[in-house]
Scaffold this motif. Structure first.
Motif, PDB file in Angstrom:
ATOM      1  N   ARG A 194       0.834  -1.196   0.000  1.00 55.01           N
ATOM      2  CA  ARG A 194       0.000   0.000   0.000  1.00 55.01           C
ATOM      3  C   ARG A 194       0.873   1.252   0.000  1.00 55.01           C
ATOM      4  O   ARG A 194       0.637   2.203  -0.741  1.00 55.01           O
ATOM      5  CB  ARG A 194      -0.904  -0.004   1.230  1.00 55.01           C
ATOM      6  N   ASP A 253     -13.671   2.211  -2.279  1.00 57.52           N
ATOM      7  CA  ASP A 253     -12.530   3.091  -2.035  1.00 57.52           C
ATOM      8  C   ASP A 253     -11.634   2.532  -0.946  1.00 57.52           C
ATOM      9  O   ASP A 253     -10.789   3.238  -0.404  1.00 57.52           O
ATOM     10  CB  ASP A 253     -13.022   4.479  -1.587  1.00 57.52           C
ATOM     11  N   ASP A 254     -11.880   1.284  -0.585  1.00 52.35           N
ATOM     12  CA  ASP A 254     -11.116   0.678   0.497  1.00 52.35           C
ATOM     13  C   ASP A 254     -10.175  -0.360  -0.106  1.00 52.35           C
ATOM     14  O   ASP A 254     -10.618  -1.262  -0.821  1.00 52.35           O
ATOM     15  CB  ASP A 254     -12.111   0.026   1.465  1.00 52.35           C
ATOM     16  N   LEU A 255      -8.886  -0.195   0.173  1.00 51.33           N
ATOM     17  CA  LEU A 255      -7.904  -1.051  -0.500  1.00 51.33           C
ATOM     18  C   LEU A 255      -8.067  -2.530  -0.135  1.00 51.33           C
ATOM     19  O   LEU A 255      -7.946  -3.404  -0.996  1.00 51.33           O
ATOM     20  CB  LEU A 255      -6.489  -0.575  -0.169  1.00 51.33           C
ATOM     21  N   MET A 258     -10.954  -3.800  -2.006  1.00 55.28           N
ATOM     22  CA  MET A 258     -10.639  -3.840  -3.431  1.00 55.28           C
ATOM     23  C   MET A 258      -9.792  -5.072  -3.754  1.00 55.28           C
ATOM     24  O   MET A 258     -10.038  -5.768  -4.750  1.00 55.28           O
ATOM     25  CB  MET A 258      -9.892  -2.565  -3.829  1.00 55.28           C
TER      26      MET A 258
ATOM     27  N   PHE B 115      -6.488   7.300  -5.105  1.00 57.22           N
ATOM     28  CA  PHE B 115      -5.995   6.017  -4.590  1.00 57.22           C
ATOM     29  C   PHE B 115      -7.009   5.540  -3.560  1.00 57.22           C
ATOM     30  O   PHE B 115      -7.557   6.357  -2.824  1.00 57.22           O
ATOM     31  CB  PHE B 115      -4.626   6.245  -3.933  1.00 57.22           C
ATOM     32  N   PRO B 116      -7.287   4.231  -3.535  1.00 60.83           N
ATOM     33  CA  PRO B 116      -8.298   3.777  -2.578  1.00 60.83           C
ATOM     34  C   PRO B 116      -7.813   3.877  -1.126  1.00 60.83           C
ATOM     35  O   PRO B 116      -7.299   2.912  -0.577  1.00 60.83           O
ATOM     36  CB  PRO B 116      -8.549   2.325  -2.993  1.00 60.83           C
ATOM     37  N   ALA B 117      -7.972   5.036  -0.540  1.00 60.29           N
ATOM     38  CA  ALA B 117      -7.576   5.229   0.856  1.00 60.29           C
ATOM     39  C   ALA B 117      -8.360   6.396   1.432  1.00 60.29           C
ATOM     40  O   ALA B 117      -8.746   7.308   0.708  1.00 60.29           O
ATOM     41  CB  ALA B 117      -6.073   5.509   0.947  1.00 60.29           C
ATOM     42  N   SER B 118      -8.584   6.366   2.730  1.00 64.84           N
ATOM     43  CA  SER B 118      -9.220   7.487   3.401  1.00 64.84           C
ATOM     44  C   SER B 118      -8.134   8.343   4.040  1.00 64.84           C
ATOM     45  O   SER B 118      -6.976   7.940   4.111  1.00 64.84           O
ATOM     46  CB  SER B 118     -10.190   6.980   4.464  1.00 64.84           C
ATOM     47  N   ASP B 121      -6.287   6.584   6.686  1.00 60.22           N
ATOM     48  CA  ASP B 121      -5.372   5.567   6.139  1.00 60.22           C
ATOM     49  C   ASP B 121      -4.026   6.196   5.794  1.00 60.22           C
ATOM     50  O   ASP B 121      -2.972   5.631   6.085  1.00 60.22           O
ATOM     51  CB  ASP B 121      -5.941   4.951   4.847  1.00 60.22           C
ATOM     52  N   MET B 125      -0.011   5.904   7.613  1.00 54.62           N
ATOM     53  CA  MET B 125       1.245   5.545   6.940  1.00 54.62           C
ATOM     54  C   MET B 125       2.453   6.181   7.632  1.00 54.62           C
ATOM     55  O   MET B 125       3.558   5.654   7.558  1.00 54.62           O
ATOM     56  CB  MET B 125       1.220   5.977   5.472  1.00 54.62           C
ATOM     57  N   TYR B 128       3.977   3.690   9.955  1.00 56.65           N
ATOM     58  CA  TYR B 128       4.447   2.387   9.471  1.00 56.65           C
ATOM     59  C   TYR B 128       5.870   2.104   9.919  1.00 56.65           C
ATOM     60  O   TYR B 128       6.227   0.968  10.184  1.00 56.65           O
ATOM     61  CB  TYR B 128       4.386   2.316   7.932  1.00 56.65           C
ATOM     62  N   GLN B 161     -12.785   9.573   1.477  1.00 59.06           N
ATOM     63  CA  GLN B 161     -11.852   9.150   0.428  1.00 59.06           C
ATOM     64  C   GLN B 161     -10.992  10.351   0.032  1.00 59.06           C
ATOM     65  O   GLN B 161     -11.496  11.457  -0.158  1.00 59.06           O
ATOM     66  CB  GLN B 161     -12.676   8.622  -0.744  1.00 59.06           C
TER      67      GLN B 161
END
Lengths: 457, 282
Positions: A194, A253-255, A258, B115-118, B121, B125, B128, B161
């Motif tokens: 990700r 929209d959620d990885l 998806m 990008f599929p993330a809120s 999210d 990162m 991480y 999103q």
């Protein structure tokens, strides 16, 4: 998490329902295939389903990393390796050929990376060059191989076009092992994947080795491609990496979701493709699998509620209906403001208030009456009901607040403010309304119209 | 603290007895010190012989014309692009060993926001680096991320999103991600570019908050009008260090002219005139 389980359950349940329906509807021969009564059918279906799942899972990240087409260079670059291995060991064993495929495929990917680093050669050009040159070399060796080993033409063609006819237990086991590796890889490297897909620079500033993560991702792609070559063929195998992921993107929209959906879409495509090509033996399996994936994609693009075309269209229609409806209520409310509560208004005077056609206005009034927000008397005059008035006052108040804001804070001329306010007021979220109230220090009253005489602040 | 950067390039505030020699001269107290750094793209130099040392606890504006190498300076300092020569130290040690002390806010345009993330999210990162690579983020990580979003005024948009956020909101998400890193020194690449007024003031408040906590922040900045207001120190850059030091001493008409090579003089003058007339000053 629960959301994910539900979504997947939904996908699987609808697939199962479609299966059940198909089993009832179809003829005896197809029913035999669908119910997997034959050993060979079971092997093939299991193999392609797992292949689709593996490709969908890892394909998600290739898609998001915008690297999906490298998969195409990779698969085409496997051909020289296959043909050379064939020259040495013949068609007896699959192991050396897959090894050869993997080696020359990796060389192809490295060639893309090498070319890309040369100034003036962009990635698409690098991919195009590697893909065609390696494929050309491959075709040459295939020809040589066919001349030396006679009568084995189909043996090599299957890597190009794909067939499940000769798929044996061992092949399915290879695919199963690959699917397991990809699944574990995606689970344990999910965060890393990700991160580098989203923001490579940040990842590397965090001390992540982007190169290492990329290599791990690419290794899984190589594995999936190589074990999938026989079933799907090297020309089309890239479709399984891209299409399920692209289709899944329409739904969420959620990885996490998806990724799961892409895996599910891939396996459904593999499953459907295997069934159809088992029923109609002459159809090339790879093509059928890819077409099945294409159907899933088209279905998603059209019907996914979230980002699909129909959903977008419906939302747009819904919005314009809501705007029209609110405009009718607002017009009635402004009339009440002028002539007193409970006034009944003729349609002609309503018609003059905005640039709407008579038929639109009639439709909107009918809807308002149906919902109990307005009453229409026998003389065709319209008025607000109590519930209609509450809604209408809310709409009018939003409109006036926004007008005031535009005049005071955005320097919009009072003569233009009505039109500008008209566009946005219908879509204002509650928090913005609260901000407006705050900015204007307004009470809960409806502010007076800025167009009325002497009302301009 | 007396270790503020010097006015011209060529010598650093540290030991200079062997200037130009291969040995490095880095002040271990400096949050970041750059010695003799040259960076080239495809053999064309972008930065020449950069010598610079930041002072702890200051807000530093990196200012210069387009193509002056401002972003390159940051990226080379963070080992994101290779250096042709020279070295960078973070509190006296190479960046590789000090990553936990450094927070980075890349340019907003450098990534694809569809990008599929809120928002939360993305902010997560930033943590991480502190998680095991094979485990998913835990609940307390999410909570930290939410807290950081609150600090930048994005609490109620945490689950939106990211492509549905405005440019300013996206920028604030990036800042929140840097905040959760809880670094000692921050590098921000044009955080003010293309943001709305609300975001601009949120960023300024955040910068001052970071400064109050003793952090050092280096910010690539474009808007000459606000440099005096926002930054304690300034680093004027145009392929080389033109000047650096406290803003009040260094951010002069003369230095700006040197930085912008005379081309932008008129623009700068106009900007200053506007600023004066707005403030009603002399």
């Amino acid at each position: 998490m629960i959301r994910h389980v539900w979504a997947l359950a939904g996908v699987l349940a609808s697939t199962a329902a479609a299966m059940a329906l198909a089993i009832i509807v179809v003829d005896e021969e197809t029913r035999q295939i669908l119910t997997l009564r034959e050993y060979n059918t079971r092997i093939v279906v299991l193999g392609t389903t797992l292949l689709g799942a593996a490709a969908g899972l890892i394909g998600t990240f290739m898609y998001l990393r915008k690297r999906a087409m490298i998969g195409d260079a990779l698969s085409h670059a496997t051909l020289p390796g296959i043909a050379i291995a064939f020259l040495f060991v013949g068609d007896k064993q699959i192991g050396p050929m897959l090894l050869g495929a993997a080696i020359s495929g990796v060389i192809g990917v490295l060639a893309v990376i090498g070319l890309r680093s040369i100034p003036r050669i962009k990635e698409d050009a690098a991919i195009g060059i590697v893909l065609s040159v390696f494929f050309g070399i491959g075709l040459m060796f295939v020809k040589i191989a066919q001349q030396t080993h006679t009568g084995n033409q189909a043996g090599l063609d299957r890597f190009i076009y794909g067939t499940t006819a000769g798929m044996i237990k061992q092949d399915a086991q290879w695919i199963g092992a690959t699917a397991l590796i990809v699944l574990l890889g995606v689970i344990f490297l999910f965060k890393e994947f990700r991160l580098i897909c989203f923001d490579q620079q940040f990842a590397s500033s965090q001390g992540r080795s982007v190169l290492l993560i990329d290599l791990l991702m690419m290794a899984m792609v190589v594995l999936t491609t190589v074990v999938g070559l026989q079933a799907v063929g090297l020309i089309l195998v890239v479709a399984l990496l891209i299409i399920p992921a692209a289709a899944a993107r329409f739904w969420t929209d959620d990885l996490t979701l998806m990724t799961l959906l892409a895996g599910a879409f891939g396996s459904i495509s593999g499953f459907a493709g295997a069934i159809v090509s088992a029923r109609f033996v002459n159809l090339p399996t790879g093509a059928v699998i890819v077409l099945a994936a294409g159907c899933v994609f088209a279905f998603s693009m059209l019907l996914a509620p979230h980002r699909g075309m129909t959903g977008t269209l419906l939302r747009r229609v819904g919005l314009s209906r809501r705007i029209g409806y609110q405009n009718v209520l607002r017009a009635l409310c402004e009339m009440e403001e002028e002539f007193g509560e409970g006034i009944r208004v003729g349609r002609t005077s309503l018609l003059e208030m905005r640039s709407w056609t008579g038929s639109t206005l009639n439709r909107l009034i009918r809807r308002a009456v149906r919902r109990g927000d307005a009453i229409a008397g026998p003389d065709n005059r319209v008025g607000l009901t109590r519930s209609g008035r509450i809604e209408a006052q809310r709409v009018l108040r939003n409109h006036r607040l926004w007008e005031l804001y535009l005049i005071r804070h955005a320097d919009v001329a009072p003569s233009h403010v009505d039109r500008d306010a008209d566009l946005v007021e219908h879509v204002l979220p509650p928090e913005t309304i609260r901000e407006l109230e705050h900015a204007l220090a307004e009470t809960t009253q409806i502010p007076p119209s800025p167009h009325a005489q002497g009302a301009v602040p | 603290m007396s270790t503020t950067g010097t006015k011209t390039s060529g010598d650093t505030n540290t030991v200079t007895d062997a200037a130009g020699s291969l040995s490095t001269h880095h002040d271990p107290r400096a949050p970041v010190s750059i010695h003799d750094m040259t960076v080239a793209y495809h053999r064309k130099p972008v930065l020449w012989d950069i010598d610079y040392a930041a002072t702890e606890g200051r807000l530093v504006g990196i200012v210069g014309p387009n193509g002056a190498g401002k972003s390159t300076l940051i990226k080379a300092s963070l080992d994101l692009i290779p250096k042709a020569s020279g070295s960078v130290r973070i509190y006296g040690k190479p960046y590789k060993k000090q990553r936990k002390l450094v927070g980075y806010v890349p340019q907003r345009e450098s990534i694809d926001w569809d990008f599929p993330a809120s928002a939360v999210d993305v902010v997560t990162m930033g943590l991480y680096g502190r998680m095991s690579w094979w485990l998913p983020p835990r609940k307390h990580h999410k909570e930290q991320a939410l807290h950081a979003l609150e600090q930048v005024g994005m609490a109620d948009l945490a689950h939106r999103q990211i492509s549905k956020l405005s440019g300013g909101q996206q920028q604030r998400v990036f800042l929140a991600r840097a905040l959760v890193q809880d670094a000692s020194i921050y590098f921000m690449d044009e955080p003010f570019a293309g943001v709305d007024a609300a975001t601009e003031s949120a960023i300024v408040a955040l910068l001052n908050e970071l400064k109050a906590r003793g952090k050092t922040v280096l910010v690539v900045h474009h808007d000459l009008q606000t440099v005096r207001e926002y930054f304690d120190d300034v680093l004027l850059l145009n392929m080389r260090v033109v000047a650096c030091g406290p803003t009040k001493d260094v951010f002069t008409h003369e230095n700006l002219q040197k930085t912008y090579g005379g081309k932008l003089t008129l623009l700068v003058e106009a900007a200053e005139a506007i600023a004066r007339s707005v403030r009603g000053g002399p």
